[in-house]
Design a protein around this motif. Structure first.
Motif, PDB file in Angstrom:
ATOM      1  N   UNK A 118      -6.897   6.622  -8.166  1.00  8.50           N
ATOM      2  CA  UNK A 118      -7.473   7.930  -8.485  1.00  8.50           C
ATOM      3  C   UNK A 118      -6.450   9.061  -8.445  1.00  8.50           C
ATOM      4  N   UNK A 119      -5.208   8.761  -8.087  1.00 13.87           N
ATOM      5  CA  UNK A 119      -4.169   9.783  -8.032  1.00 13.87           C
ATOM      6  C   UNK A 119      -3.731  10.175  -9.443  1.00 13.87           C
ATOM      7  N   UNK A 120      -2.986  11.276  -9.529  1.00 13.42           N
ATOM      8  CA  UNK A 120      -2.440  11.740 -10.806  1.00 13.42           C
ATOM      9  C   UNK A 120      -0.921  11.748 -10.687  1.00 13.42           C
ATOM     10  N   UNK A 121      -0.256  11.055 -11.581  1.00 12.55           N
ATOM     11  CA  UNK A 121       1.173  10.822 -11.424  1.00 12.55           C
ATOM     12  C   UNK A 121       1.996  12.095 -11.603  1.00 12.55           C
ATOM     13  N   UNK A 122       1.421  13.128 -12.212  1.00  9.32           N
ATOM     14  CA  UNK A 122       2.140  14.396 -12.394  1.00  9.32           C
ATOM     15  C   UNK A 122       1.983  15.318 -11.193  1.00  9.32           C
ATOM     16  N   UNK A 123       1.255  14.907 -10.156  1.00  7.52           N
ATOM     17  CA  UNK A 123       1.164  15.706  -8.930  1.00  7.52           C
ATOM     18  C   UNK A 123       2.345  15.377  -8.019  1.00  7.52           C
ATOM     19  N   UNK A 124       3.078  16.383  -7.634  1.00  6.49           N
ATOM     20  CA  UNK A 124       4.266  16.174  -6.798  1.00  6.49           C
ATOM     21  C   UNK A 124       3.839  16.097  -5.335  1.00  6.49           C
ATOM     22  N   UNK A 125       3.406  14.913  -4.929  1.00  4.24           N
ATOM     23  CA  UNK A 125       2.989  14.678  -3.553  1.00  4.24           C
ATOM     24  C   UNK A 125       3.499  13.319  -3.109  1.00  4.24           C
ATOM     25  N   UNK A 126       3.632  13.164  -1.795  1.00  3.11           N
ATOM     26  CA  UNK A 126       4.291  11.985  -1.246  1.00  3.11           C
ATOM     27  C   UNK A 126       3.680  10.663  -1.710  1.00  3.11           C
ATOM     28  N   UNK A 127       2.352  10.488  -1.721  1.00  4.26           N
ATOM     29  CA  UNK A 127       1.804   9.198  -2.160  1.00  4.26           C
ATOM     30  C   UNK A 127       2.168   8.839  -3.599  1.00  4.26           C
ATOM     31  N   UNK A 128       2.360   9.869  -4.428  1.00  4.12           N
ATOM     32  CA  UNK A 128       2.772   9.631  -5.815  1.00  4.12           C
ATOM     33  C   UNK A 128       4.265   9.321  -5.878  1.00  4.12           C
ATOM     34  N   UNK A 178       0.845  -1.197   0.000  1.00  2.00           N
ATOM     35  CA  UNK A 178       0.000   0.000   0.000  1.00  2.00           C
ATOM     36  C   UNK A 178       0.884   1.253   0.000  1.00  2.00           C
ATOM     37  N   UNK A 179       1.553   1.542  -1.117  1.00  3.58           N
ATOM     38  CA  UNK A 179       2.549   2.620  -1.119  1.00  3.58           C
ATOM     39  C   UNK A 179       1.974   4.024  -1.001  1.00  3.58           C
ATOM     40  N   UNK A 180       0.673   4.201  -1.185  1.00  4.72           N
ATOM     41  CA  UNK A 180       0.086   5.533  -1.016  1.00  4.72           C
ATOM     42  C   UNK A 180       0.002   5.937   0.450  1.00  4.72           C
ATOM     43  N   UNK A 181       0.119   4.962   1.357  1.00  4.61           N
ATOM     44  CA  UNK A 181       0.004   5.236   2.790  1.00  4.61           C
ATOM     45  C   UNK A 181       1.338   5.696   3.365  1.00  4.61           C
ATOM     46  N   UNK A 182       1.309   6.713   4.208  1.00  2.00           N
ATOM     47  CA  UNK A 182       2.533   7.268   4.782  1.00  2.00           C
ATOM     48  C   UNK A 182       3.293   6.249   5.615  1.00  2.00           C
ATOM     49  N   UNK A 183       2.562   5.328   6.265  1.00  2.00           N
ATOM     50  CA  UNK A 183       3.213   4.339   7.126  1.00  2.00           C
ATOM     51  C   UNK A 183       3.405   2.998   6.426  1.00  2.00           C
TER      52      UNK A 183
END
Length: 282
Positions: A72-82, A46-51
């Motif tokens: 549902x994420x977007x790969x071009x968004x610079x955020x930790x889950x991505x 579950x790589x989208x989870x911080x832990x």
């Protein structure tokens, strides 16, 4: 056979999927794999989870294959889950373990190897990707073995692979996406992926579209959310009763979508190639 299923959904989206379908996306994908290879052991990351406890390179090497779900994420968004998912995919390439992905999975694999993903200028492709056509390379590629010259498949996506990385080939496309299937070779790894969702039953697709009722109506696919509900009910009815030729005709669906063995063909071809142990590894 031991596989790692990488569930790309954040926790809240996973739980919405479970509420509508009964399983999380990773659990649903694992169930499809188990129907293909009953003896397969499937772990879920579950790589989208911080832990999230993500496998190391050595840990990845203990698997026969890695499969990436949608998200549902977007790969071009610079955020930790991505970022975590891109880095995990780079580790998969480095490990040399064969990998496969649907939709988001293809997009992450492309970006991890140096490609680009953008919003689709043609808008959302939803319900079924129509007239997917293998390229010349795709017609002779093991991923699409058994597919006809044009076919439909379940899908839902807003983003597309805009450019593939080096050492990648387009295997199929249609009028909505130039990359509907591809092979990417990067580092020590080989990835096969599709922009559509061969893992989706009509019931799982119906659950997704039901929770998207308002945006689908707002975007003009349906006149209102009540019309979405009718479409969703048709999909569920047809999944439960394949003799409903009236519904199959109404929605233009043939055996490539209705028969599980054909709908899941790319997953079956990938698993068969991994079990055969040949060109999926450098």
């Amino acid at each position: 056979m031991r596989l790692l299923i990488v569930d790309g959904y954040p926790e809240d989206a996973r739980e919405r999927h479970r509420a509508g379908f009964g399983l999380t996306p990773g659990e649903a994908y694992a169930a499809v794999v188990k129907r293909i290879v009953p003896a397969a052991a499937c772990d879920i990351a579950l790589p989208a989870d911080a832990d999230a406890q993500l496998p190391s390179g050595a840990g990845l090497s203990s698997y026969d294959a890695v499969i990436l779900t949608g998200s549902p994420l977007h790969v071009y968004h610079d955020e930790a889950p991505v970022r975590r998912q891109i880095e995990l995919m780079r580790a998969v390439y480095d490990s040399g373990v064969p990998s496969f992905g649907s939709c988001w999975g293809l997009q992450v694999a492309a970006v991890a190897a140096g490609g680009t993903v953008t919003p689709n200028p043609l808008g959302r492709e939803v319900g079924f990707a129509r007239r997917i056509t293998p390229s010349e390379a795709g017609r002779g590629h093991a991923l699409l073995a058994g597919r006809p010259g044009a076919f439909d498949a379940p899908c839902v996506h807003l983003d597309v692979v805009a450019s593939l990385p080096a050492n990648a080939i387009v295997l199929a496309s249609n009028g909505m996406a130039g990359v509907q299937a591809a092979e990417i070779r990067h580092g020590r790894g080989v990835f096969w992926g599709v922009q559509y969702h061969p893992e989706f039953s009509l019931t799982e697709l119906a659950a997704i579209m039901a929770r998207m009722a308002e945006p689908l109506a707002d975007e003009g696919f349906f006149r209102d959310p009540a019309e979405v509900a009718g479409y969703v009910e048709d999909l569920r009815t047809l999944d439960a009763d394949r003799s409903r030729r009236d519904l199959a005709w109404r929605h233009g669906l043939d055996e490539q979508v209705l028969e599980e063995a054909l709908r899941t063909l790319e997953i079956r071809n990938f698993v068969a190639r991994c079990l055969g142990g040949d060109t999926m590894r450098h």
